[in-house]
Motif scaffolding. Structure first.
Motif, PDB file in Angstrom:
ATOM      1  N   ILE A 149      80.928  38.285  48.900  1.00  0.00           N
ATOM      2  CA  ILE A 149      80.757  36.629  48.542  1.00  0.00           C
ATOM      3  C   ILE A 149      82.118  36.296  48.796  1.00  0.00           C
ATOM      4  CG2 ILE A 149      80.936  34.874  46.692  1.00  0.00           C
ATOM      5  CD1 ILE A 149      78.728  36.496  45.246  1.00  0.00           C
ATOM      6  N   GLU A 150      83.059  36.901  48.540  1.00  0.00           N
ATOM      7  CA  GLU A 150      84.475  36.552  48.968  1.00  0.00           C
ATOM      8  C   GLU A 150      84.532  36.572  50.614  1.00  0.00           C
ATOM      9  OE1 GLU A 150      87.147  38.830  46.888  1.00  0.00           O
ATOM     10  OE2 GLU A 150      86.861  37.862  45.053  1.00  0.00           O
ATOM     11  N   LEU A 151      83.992  37.687  51.144  1.00  0.00           N
ATOM     12  CA  LEU A 151      84.215  37.710  52.536  1.00  0.00           C
ATOM     13  C   LEU A 151      83.063  36.431  53.451  1.00  0.00           C
ATOM     14  CD1 LEU A 151      83.797  41.465  53.115  1.00  0.00           C
ATOM     15  CD2 LEU A 151      85.767  39.854  53.610  1.00  0.00           C
ATOM     16  N   LEU A 152      82.216  36.129  52.776  1.00  0.00           N
ATOM     17  CA  LEU A 152      81.101  34.972  53.220  1.00  0.00           C
ATOM     18  C   LEU A 152      81.827  33.694  53.264  1.00  0.00           C
ATOM     19  CD1 LEU A 152      77.654  36.054  52.021  1.00  0.00           C
ATOM     20  CD2 LEU A 152      78.421  35.738  54.337  1.00  0.00           C
ATOM     21  N   GLN A 153      82.811  33.463  52.105  1.00  0.00           N
ATOM     22  CA  GLN A 153      83.240  32.304  51.809  1.00  0.00           C
ATOM     23  C   GLN A 153      84.554  32.241  52.597  1.00  0.00           C
ATOM     24  OE1 GLN A 153      84.145  32.696  47.716  1.00  0.00           O
ATOM     25  NE2 GLN A 153      82.455  31.322  46.935  1.00  0.00           N
ATOM     26  N   LYS A 154      85.024  33.265  53.199  1.00  0.00           N
ATOM     27  CA  LYS A 154      86.467  33.232  53.920  1.00  0.00           C
ATOM     28  C   LYS A 154      86.034  33.234  55.402  1.00  0.00           C
ATOM     29  CE  LYS A 154      90.594  35.950  54.830  1.00  0.00           C
ATOM     30  NZ  LYS A 154      91.537  36.972  54.460  1.00  0.00           N
ATOM     31  N   TYR A 155      85.043  34.148  55.955  1.00  0.00           N
ATOM     32  CA  TYR A 155      85.010  34.082  57.418  1.00  0.00           C
ATOM     33  C   TYR A 155      83.527  33.278  57.872  1.00  0.00           C
ATOM     34  CZ  TYR A 155      88.212  37.673  57.169  1.00  0.00           C
ATOM     35  OH  TYR A 155      89.392  38.714  56.944  1.00  0.00           O
ATOM     36  N   ASN A 156      82.537  33.158  56.894  1.00  0.00           N
ATOM     37  CA  ASN A 156      81.562  32.422  57.351  1.00  0.00           C
ATOM     38  C   ASN A 156      81.531  31.114  56.683  1.00  0.00           C
ATOM     39  OD1 ASN A 156      80.527  35.415  57.657  1.00  0.00           O
ATOM     40  ND2 ASN A 156      79.084  33.990  58.914  1.00  0.00           N
ATOM     41  N   LYS A 157      82.331  30.812  55.950  1.00  0.00           N
ATOM     42  CA  LYS A 157      82.487  29.461  55.224  1.00  0.00           C
ATOM     43  C   LYS A 157      81.141  29.140  54.451  1.00  0.00           C
ATOM     44  CE  LYS A 157      86.137  29.169  57.486  1.00  0.00           C
ATOM     45  NZ  LYS A 157      87.639  29.386  56.671  1.00  0.00           N
ATOM     46  N   ILE A 158      80.529  30.229  53.874  1.00  0.00           N
ATOM     47  CA  ILE A 158      79.513  30.069  53.071  1.00  0.00           C
ATOM     48  C   ILE A 158      79.629  30.044  51.551  1.00  0.00           C
ATOM     49  CG2 ILE A 158      77.090  30.801  52.629  1.00  0.00           C
ATOM     50  CD1 ILE A 158      76.985  32.159  55.385  1.00  0.00           C
ATOM     51  N   ASP A 159      79.159  29.302  50.833  1.00  0.00           N
ATOM     52  CA  ASP A 159      79.342  29.293  49.259  1.00  0.00           C
ATOM     53  C   ASP A 159      78.047  29.914  48.732  1.00  0.00           C
ATOM     54  OD1 ASP A 159      79.864  29.411  46.959  1.00  0.00           O
ATOM     55  OD2 ASP A 159      79.917  27.183  46.610  1.00  0.00           O
ATOM     56  N   ILE A 160      77.966  31.428  48.572  1.00  0.00           N
ATOM     57  CA  ILE A 160      76.795  32.087  48.358  1.00  0.00           C
ATOM     58  C   ILE A 160      76.573  31.520  46.936  1.00  0.00           C
ATOM     59  CG2 ILE A 160      77.780  34.147  47.664  1.00  0.00           C
ATOM     60  CD1 ILE A 160      74.563  33.802  49.492  1.00  0.00           C
ATOM     61  N   LYS A 161      77.437  31.272  45.944  1.00  0.00           N
ATOM     62  CA  LYS A 161      77.249  30.951  44.707  1.00  0.00           C
ATOM     63  C   LYS A 161      76.463  29.747  44.379  1.00  0.00           C
ATOM     64  CE  LYS A 161      81.196  33.717  43.058  1.00  0.00           C
ATOM     65  NZ  LYS A 161      82.483  33.524  42.211  1.00  0.00           N
ATOM     66  N   ARG A 162      76.190  28.764  45.353  1.00  0.00           N
ATOM     67  CA  ARG A 162      75.321  27.786  45.110  1.00  0.00           C
ATOM     68  C   ARG A 162      73.907  28.038  45.234  1.00  0.00           C
ATOM     69  NH1 ARG A 162      73.177  25.557  50.013  1.00  0.00           N
ATOM     70  NH2 ARG A 162      74.356  26.342  51.955  1.00  0.00           N
ATOM     71  N   TYR A 163      73.542  29.392  45.972  1.00  0.00           N
ATOM     72  CA  TYR A 163      72.146  29.755  45.877  1.00  0.00           C
ATOM     73  C   TYR A 163      71.786  30.066  44.652  1.00  0.00           C
ATOM     74  CZ  TYR A 163      72.558  30.247  51.144  1.00  0.00           C
ATOM     75  OH  TYR A 163      72.493  29.939  52.308  1.00  0.00           O
ATOM     76  N   LYS A 164      70.883  29.659  44.223  1.00  0.00           N
ATOM     77  CA  LYS A 164      70.491  29.729  42.802  1.00  0.00           C
ATOM     78  C   LYS A 164      70.063  31.172  42.321  1.00  0.00           C
ATOM     79  CE  LYS A 164      67.003  27.758  39.305  1.00  0.00           C
ATOM     80  NZ  LYS A 164      66.806  28.854  38.695  1.00  0.00           N
ATOM     81  N   ARG A 165      69.585  31.819  42.940  1.00  0.00           N
ATOM     82  CA  ARG A 165      69.103  33.143  42.845  1.00  0.00           C
ATOM     83  C   ARG A 165      70.173  33.934  42.317  1.00  0.00           C
ATOM     84  NH1 ARG A 165      66.786  37.355  47.582  1.00  0.00           N
ATOM     85  NH2 ARG A 165      67.305  39.397  46.213  1.00  0.00           N
ATOM     86  N   TYR A 166      71.247  33.907  43.169  1.00  0.00           N
ATOM     87  CA  TYR A 166      72.530  34.824  42.884  1.00  0.00           C
ATOM     88  C   TYR A 166      73.196  34.295  41.675  1.00  0.00           C
ATOM     89  CZ  TYR A 166      70.781  36.222  47.460  1.00  0.00           C
ATOM     90  OH  TYR A 166      70.204  36.466  48.341  1.00  0.00           O
ATOM     91  N   THR A 167      73.321  33.020  41.496  1.00  0.00           N
ATOM     92  CA  THR A 167      73.783  32.410  40.471  1.00  0.00           C
ATOM     93  C   THR A 167      73.090  32.929  38.960  1.00  0.00           C
ATOM     94  OG1 THR A 167      74.471  30.337  41.565  1.00  0.00           O
ATOM     95  CG2 THR A 167      74.472  30.266  38.984  1.00  0.00           C
ATOM     96  N   ASP A 168      71.698  32.963  39.202  1.00  0.00           N
ATOM     97  CA  ASP A 168      70.884  33.293  37.994  1.00  0.00           C
ATOM     98  C   ASP A 168      71.259  34.936  37.719  1.00  0.00           C
ATOM     99  OD1 ASP A 168      69.997  30.808  37.802  1.00  0.00           O
ATOM    100  OD2 ASP A 168      68.037  31.377  38.707  1.00  0.00           O
ATOM    101  N   GLN A 169      71.193  35.651  38.853  1.00  0.00           N
ATOM    102  CA  GLN A 169      71.597  36.940  38.453  1.00  0.00           C
ATOM    103  C   GLN A 169      72.884  37.470  37.821  1.00  0.00           C
ATOM    104  OE1 GLN A 169      70.940  38.745  42.495  1.00  0.00           O
ATOM    105  NE2 GLN A 169      68.583  38.623  42.126  1.00  0.00           N
ATOM    106  N   MET A 170      73.860  36.665  38.346  1.00  0.00           N
ATOM    107  CA  MET A 170      75.167  36.798  37.480  1.00  0.00           C
ATOM    108  C   MET A 170      75.411  36.241  36.186  1.00  0.00           C
ATOM    109  SD  MET A 170      77.991  36.167  40.814  1.00  0.00           S
ATOM    110  CE  MET A 170      76.975  34.830  41.607  1.00  0.00           C
ATOM    111  N   GLU A 171      74.690  35.362  35.745  1.00  0.00           N
ATOM    112  CA  GLU A 171      74.363  34.789  34.572  1.00  0.00           C
ATOM    113  C   GLU A 171      73.693  35.864  33.671  1.00  0.00           C
ATOM    114  OE1 GLU A 171      72.568  30.979  34.630  1.00  0.00           O
ATOM    115  OE2 GLU A 171      74.388  30.012  35.239  1.00  0.00           O
ATOM    116  N   ILE A 172      72.689  36.574  34.164  1.00  0.00           N
ATOM    117  CA  ILE A 172      71.937  37.618  33.468  1.00  0.00           C
ATOM    118  C   ILE A 172      72.868  38.693  33.212  1.00  0.00           C
ATOM    119  CG2 ILE A 172      69.856  39.279  33.795  1.00  0.00           C
ATOM    120  CD1 ILE A 172      68.335  37.012  35.040  1.00  0.00           C
ATOM    121  N   ASN A 173      73.651  39.016  34.306  1.00  0.00           N
ATOM    122  CA  ASN A 173      74.355  40.467  34.199  1.00  0.00           C
ATOM    123  C   ASN A 173      75.677  39.987  34.696  1.00  0.00           C
ATOM    124  OD1 ASN A 173      75.673  42.743  33.667  1.00  0.00           O
ATOM    125  ND2 ASN A 173      73.901  43.873  34.693  1.00  0.00           N
ATOM    126  N   PRO A 174      76.661  39.589  33.812  1.00  0.00           N
ATOM    127  CA  PRO A 174      78.031  39.149  34.455  1.00  0.00           C
ATOM    128  C   PRO A 174      78.960  40.405  34.741  1.00  0.00           C
ATOM    129  CG  PRO A 174      77.934  38.853  32.016  1.00  0.00           C
ATOM    130  CD  PRO A 174      76.476  39.104  32.632  1.00  0.00           C
TER     131      PRO A 174
END
Length: 217
Positions: free
Chosen positions: A98-123
């Motif tokens: 996620i950090e690499l995507l934000q840095k090099y591809n300028k993508i904030d993957i955390k805005r994708y609901k699927r991955y946000t939900d998964q991190m909430e389920i198992n932080p």
């Protein structure tokens, strides 16, 4: 080997020592509107919860593998020892990716609901349940029936049994290196539905596992 018996055993390139038909009560589960990624035989995956409950008092260790895995080093799985209930690999998008995507591809993957939900389920780190090393001696000490709890929770689970495993064992997982469950990075698209090409830094990170892979998923 467990299955719904809708295939010919003669088509397998190996002879199974045990053949277990999926318990009938798994078919009581009905698809919910909030659940995604259902496939024709999605009961196959959900049945692993029933199998764990049914065999927790019979076997001390169990290995679960999705049907779409290629095992290159079975001994590394069989001989792996852990005092945790489950050993598994984190899902495709780890904090590092996620950090690499934000840095090099300028993508904030955390805005994708699927991955946000998964991190909430198992932080602690959402795991992919396609490859599991199960410590049954510890799982059998759980003060509840795994199957019964799963059936009750099922309507609320987005990713079904994988969510359930992440919730129940969130604080009792040994996180394995990605070589134990190597998953190609999923296709990402931008708001114009154009495929996003992963940066070389990310591709290099993934290719670093090429010479030591144990399971390809």
């Amino acid at each position: 080997l467990f299955h719904d018996c809708k295939f010919d055993l003669n088509s397998l390139n190996y002879k199974t020592d045990y053949f277990i038909k999926i318990p009938n009560d798994v078919y009581l589960l009905k698809k919910q509107k909030n659940q995604i990624f259902h496939k024709t035989n999605w009961h196959i995956n959900s049945s692993r919860i029933f199998i764990i409950e049914e065999y927790k008092n019979i076997y001390d260790q169990m290995i679960y593998l999705d049907a779409d895995t290629i095992v290159l080093d079975i001994n590394s799985l069989i001989n792996y020892e852990s005092d945790k209930s489950i050993c598994a690999v984190k899902n495709e998008f780890t904090e590092e990716i996620i950090e690499l995507l934000q840095k090099y591809n300028k993508i904030d993957i955390k805005r994708y609901k699927r991955y946000t939900d998964q991190m909430e389920i198992n932080p602690n780190g959402y795991i992919n349940a396609g490859v599991l090393i199960l410590n049954m001696t510890k799982i059998r000490k759980l003060p509840f029936n795994i199957k019964t709890l799963f059936i009750k929770m099922f309507p609320t689970l987005t990713f079904n049994d994988q969510d359930f495993i992440n919730i129940i064992f969130s604080n009792d997982i040994e996180y394995l290196d990605r070589e134990y469950n190597y998953m190609p990075l999923p296709i990402l698209k931008n708001k114009n539905s154009e495929i996003i090409i992963y940066d070389d830094k990310i591709k290099s990170l993934y290719s670093s596992y090429d010479n030591k892979l144990k399971v390809i998923h």
